[in-house]
Design a protein around this motif. Structure first.
Motif, PDB file in Angstrom:
ATOM      1  N   SER A   1      40.773  77.892  50.672  1.00  0.00           N
ATOM      2  CA  SER A   1      40.147  79.161  50.279  1.00  0.00           C
ATOM      3  C   SER A   1      39.606  79.026  48.864  1.00  0.00           C
ATOM      4  O   SER A   1      40.362  78.744  47.923  1.00  0.00           O
ATOM      5  N   LEU A   2      38.324  79.220  48.728  1.00  0.00           N
ATOM      6  CA  LEU A   2      37.675  79.211  47.414  1.00  0.00           C
ATOM      7  C   LEU A   2      37.454  80.667  47.003  1.00  0.00           C
ATOM      8  O   LEU A   2      36.764  81.416  47.701  1.00  0.00           O
ATOM      9  N   GLN A   3      38.015  81.019  45.902  1.00  0.00           N
ATOM     10  CA  GLN A   3      37.929  82.421  45.490  1.00  0.00           C
ATOM     11  C   GLN A   3      37.826  82.523  43.965  1.00  0.00           C
ATOM     12  O   GLN A   3      38.240  81.605  43.253  1.00  0.00           O
TER      13      GLN A   3
ATOM     14  N   LEU B   1      33.887  73.083  43.632  1.00  0.00           N
ATOM     15  CA  LEU B   1      34.826  73.602  42.633  1.00  0.00           C
ATOM     16  C   LEU B   1      34.411  73.227  41.217  1.00  0.00           C
ATOM     17  O   LEU B   1      34.443  74.067  40.307  1.00  0.00           O
TER      18      LEU B   1
ATOM     19  N   LEU C   1      36.020  79.433  39.874  1.00  0.00           N
ATOM     20  CA  LEU C   1      36.660  79.413  41.188  1.00  0.00           C
ATOM     21  C   LEU C   1      37.995  78.682  41.129  1.00  0.00           C
ATOM     22  O   LEU C   1      38.214  77.809  40.291  1.00  0.00           O
ATOM     23  N   SER C   2      38.877  79.068  42.054  1.00  0.00           N
ATOM     24  CA  SER C   2      40.124  78.335  42.251  1.00  0.00           C
ATOM     25  C   SER C   2      40.259  78.062  43.743  1.00  0.00           C
ATOM     26  O   SER C   2      39.589  78.696  44.567  1.00  0.00           O
ATOM     27  N   ALA C   3      41.108  77.104  44.092  1.00  0.00           N
ATOM     28  CA  ALA C   3      41.270  76.708  45.492  1.00  0.00           C
ATOM     29  C   ALA C   3      42.714  76.870  45.919  1.00  0.00           C
ATOM     30  O   ALA C   3      43.639  76.458  45.213  1.00  0.00           O
TER      31      ALA C   3
ATOM     32  N   SER D   1      31.668  75.233  39.861  1.00  0.00           N
ATOM     33  CA  SER D   1      31.937  76.674  39.707  1.00  0.00           C
ATOM     34  C   SER D   1      33.245  76.849  38.943  1.00  0.00           C
ATOM     35  O   SER D   1      34.323  76.982  39.546  1.00  0.00           O
TER      36      SER D   1
ATOM     37  N   LYS E   1      43.681  74.894  38.957  1.00  0.00           N
ATOM     38  CA  LYS E   1      42.733  75.524  39.879  1.00  0.00           C
ATOM     39  C   LYS E   1      43.108  75.302  41.340  1.00  0.00           C
ATOM     40  O   LYS E   1      42.411  75.791  42.238  1.00  0.00           O
TER      41      LYS E   1
ATOM     42  N   ALA F   1      36.906  85.814  49.556  1.00  0.00           N
ATOM     43  CA  ALA F   1      37.082  84.364  49.433  1.00  0.00           C
ATOM     44  C   ALA F   1      36.278  83.662  50.516  1.00  0.00           C
ATOM     45  O   ALA F   1      36.102  84.181  51.627  1.00  0.00           O
TER      46      ALA F   1
ATOM     47  N   LEU G   1      28.165  81.117  46.332  1.00  0.00           N
ATOM     48  CA  LEU G   1      29.072  80.059  46.759  1.00  0.00           C
ATOM     49  C   LEU G   1      28.729  79.574  48.169  1.00  0.00           C
ATOM     50  O   LEU G   1      28.718  78.355  48.442  1.00  0.00           O
TER      51      LEU G   1
ATOM     52  N   ILE H   1      34.226  69.567  48.794  1.00  0.00           N
ATOM     53  CA  ILE H   1      34.873  70.769  48.249  1.00  0.00           C
ATOM     54  C   ILE H   1      35.051  70.627  46.740  1.00  0.00           C
ATOM     55  O   ILE H   1      34.850  71.577  45.977  1.00  0.00           O
TER      56      ILE H   1
END
Length: 257
Positions: free
Chosen positions: A237-239, A177, A183-185, A180, A220, A143, A123, A173
């Protein structure tokens, strides 16, 4: 006179004959008594031998009974030992199978955690490729956090409409997302004054741009506000999707049990 002498002579001869027969009879009696004594002695010895034999037979019978009981006890103990050994073997087999299942579970969880760590590295690389080397990205608790100042995003501390520069930042951003799916934001509005209403509107403006304009799935994106601890702005925060992670862990555990 002659007749008398002849009679006496006859009587004398008869008497002598009877005396001899009586003597022979006594001799035969003595001989028979001696033989009877021998027979009685032999009979007594035979009785002693029989008694001794009977005693030995009884002893052997008693010993035989003891041996039979001992053999029966031994066979019973061997049977119990065999059954216990079988149960122990089954328990060991079950324990080994349980350990193998646990090892698979731990291996799966470890692989997923390692995959999450790898995702963070990938990421970061993807963010730098999309947003440039100067992208303000940090890693915290698995994250990747992207921070934008209020001036950059809204032109002022109280603005709620995204600037062109802010829209470009949000679009970058969104690209990360959308590339990927796992991933969630989480969009956090950071405030140091306690005026959370404006901060919430600013965070919502970023989320609205992601979902409404840039087609990021609603599920997401999450919005929140919090004390920025001497920092203000918007942090995205992308995690990884931890819910999916835990759901997969539960599924794998149930499958291996």
């Amino acid at each position: 006179m002659k007749k008398q002498l002849l009679f006496l002579f006859s009587v004398l001869i008869c008497s002598l004959g009877m005396a001899q027969k009586k003597s022979e009879l006594f001799a035969q009696i003595d001989d028979l008594e001696a033989q009877l004594g021998e027979v009685q002695q032999e009979l007594a010895e035979a009785k002693r031998d029989i008694s001794s034999s009977n005693a030995k037979a009884e002893a052997l019978e008693s010993e035989n009974v003891g041996l039979r009981d001992a053999n029966a006890t031994l066979l019973k103990n061997l049977s119990s030992f065999s059954e216990l050994s079988k149960k122990n073997s089954e328990n060991v087999t079950k324990t080994l199978a349980a350990l193998e299942r646990k090892e698979k579970q731990l291996s799966g969880i470890t692989d997923m955690i390692a995959s999450g760590d790898s995702t963070s590295i990938v990421l970061l690389t993807r963010i730098k490729q999309t947003m440039g080397e100067n992208a303000n990205a940090n890693v915290s608790e698995g994250a990747v956090i992207l921070s934008g100042s209020l001036t950059k995003l809204f032109g002022s501390d109280t603005g709620t409409a995204l600037t062109d520069e802010g829209k470009l930042w949000v679009s970058q951003i969104a690209k990360v997302l959308l590339a990927s799916p796992n991933l969630s934001a989480k969009v956090d509005g950071l405030n140091i004054t306690g005026e959370f209403a404006i901060t919430y509107d600013q965070a919502s403006a970023v989320a609205k741009e992601l979902v409404g304009t840039l087609s990021v799935p609603l599920e997401k994106v999450d919005v929140a506000v919090k004390d920025g601890n001497f920092k203000e702005g918007v942090a995205v925060s992308l995690q990884p999707d931890y819910k999916a992670f835990y759901d997969k862990v539960k599924t794998d555990i149930k499958a291996t049990n």
